[in-house]
Design a protein around this motif. Structure first.
Motif: not given
Length: 435
Positions: A337-354
């Motif tokens: 669950l911890g890795a999942y939540m960090i994964l989704i957080t990082a996904n949207w951080a990348a989406a802000a810039v791409i």
């Protein structure tokens, strides 16, 4: 005449207040209708006896038609205007999203997912292109991240309500997954009317901008265009052969394919790994969505502040690779669950810039086609990888093999961004003496 600083503040404030909530709400509904299948699958696959391969193929077929029609859709939008074309997109996908509740066989599932992708094609790249007509480059990161934040917020909302909708099992003789499609499809139909009534096609047609504000915006956008406009004869489709565009196509193929391969099955993966109910899983999906929204806003703001895009994109991509590696190697529910939540957080951080980079490196006449090409062709990964995920799940009976395989796309994507960064820095050094 008001000062430039006052004009800047008033123009951007009006554009943000009039455009971003409307577009953000539209994108949130689009994202929800695209991935609500992941929660519906908790009941639908059981009720309709769909295997992981059948589900993976149907879930991925959305992206075949979506990819094929991205460029034609953006070309039509550029010709007829965003107001009418985006309203049309929302109405048709809303009708088909509701129609998903009538699926009974694998082939019906395949056809409806294919049609849903065709209906929605062009919405996201159309909005990205439209925002480049309203926000100068130095303000675009904040504008796009504030629109795009609707994605993680929609994920949070879906996680919060999906369990309740699935709990309507048997009401009015409908299954819970049918209620999910019905309730979450209707808003797109209603939103199409708001786009038709309130979305201006260009700043020149916006009645809520003064003549001075229109002039300031025109001047700012012209200055951006001067930095990227190519001299001489222009061929719009030549942009698709630009090595930087091809690199972004590969990048998008890797990241979107890996994201949807996992995300379209994430509730099932978390249910298997943790033994939690659909409602509890929805809670963690909601928290991850809220974390992703905060990360997106921060990364878009910080990217504008530093006027740097590449490291702001590469870092979250590499974090996602690490998260998949952790998830693949653990059976501990808390770690998963911890890795999942960090994964989704990082996904949207990348989406802000791409999506900030293409508009800053390409001729403005090429941006509509380039963005559609990057998103459309890249979306093919969203068909290939979910289908491969389903085949692997059926073959092994386990999701760990698929999780391990998803580490590679993010490592490759991170490497592509770092190579593009080096090329960008060399170009700046070449241009600097002439400036």
């Amino acid at each position: 005449m008001a000062s430039d600083a006052a004009l800047e503040r008033s123009t951007l404030r009006k554009a943000a207040l009039r455009l971003l909530p409307l577009m953000g709400l539209g994108y949130g509904i689009a994202f929800m209708d695209r991935v609500n299948i992941s929660f519906a699958a908790l009941q639908m696959n059981r009720d309709l006896h769909f295997s992981a391969s059948v589900y993976g193929l149907g879930a991925g077929l959305f992206f075949i038609s979506y990819a094929a029609l991205e460029i034609p859709s953006n070309l039509i939008l550029a010709r007829v205007g965003a107001r009418r074309w985006i309203a049309r997109i929302m109405f048709t996908w809303g009708v088909i999203a509701v129609g998903m509740m009538f699926v009974r066989t694998p082939w019906q599932f395949y056809v409806m997912r294919f049609l849903l992708g065709a209906a929605e094609a062009g919405f996201f790249p159309g909005v990205i292109y439209h925002l480049t007509l309203w926000f100068p480059a130095q303000h675009r990161g904040r504008a796009i991240s504030r629109f795009y934040v609707a994605g993680p917020l929609a994920s949070a909302f879906m996680g919060a309500v999906a369990g309740s909708l699935l709990g309507l099992e048997g009401r009015l003789s409908l299954s819970g997954w049918q209620w999910l499609f019905l309730v979450q499809g209707i808003p797109a139909i209603l939103m199409s009317l708001l786009f038709l009534l309130y979305l201006p096609d260009t700043p020149a047609t916006a009645k809520w901008l003064s003549s001075d504000e229109k002039r300031w915006l025109e001047t700012g956008l012209a200055a951006d265009h001067a930095l990227t406009r190519s001299p001489g004869e222009h061929n719009t489709f030549k942009a698709l052969r630009d090595p930087r565009v091809l690199a972004f196509v590969a990048l998008n193929f890797m990241t979107l394919g890996a994201y949807y391969a996992f995300n379209l099955s994430a509730p099932s993966v978390l249910e298997t790994a943790t033994g939690l109910s659909a409602g509890r899983i929805g809670f963690f999906v909601s928290i991850a969505g809220l974390m992703g929204a905060a990360a997106m806003i921060f990364n878009g703001w910080h990217s504008d502040l530093r006027r740097e895009r590449y490291l702001h994109l590469a870092a979250p991509l590499l974090i996602q690779a690490a998260c998949f590696a952790v998830m693949a190697s653990t059976h501990a529910p808390v770690v998963m669950l911890g890795a999942y939540m960090i994964l989704i957080t990082a996904n949207w951080a990348a989406a802000a810039v791409i999506w900030l980079i293409p508009g800053e490196i390409l001729d403005p006449r090429s941006v509509a086609v380039a963005v559609a090409g990057i998103n459309g062709i890249g979306q093919l990964g969203s068909f290939v990888m979910p289908y491969a995920w389903g085949l692997a799940r059926d073959a092994t009976g386990d999701f760990h093999t698929g999780l391990a395989a998803l580490t590679a796309p993010y490592l490759i994507a991170g490497a592509i961004v770092l190579v593009l960064r080096q090329g960008h820095r060399r170009r700046l050094l070449t241009v600097a003496p002439a400036a």
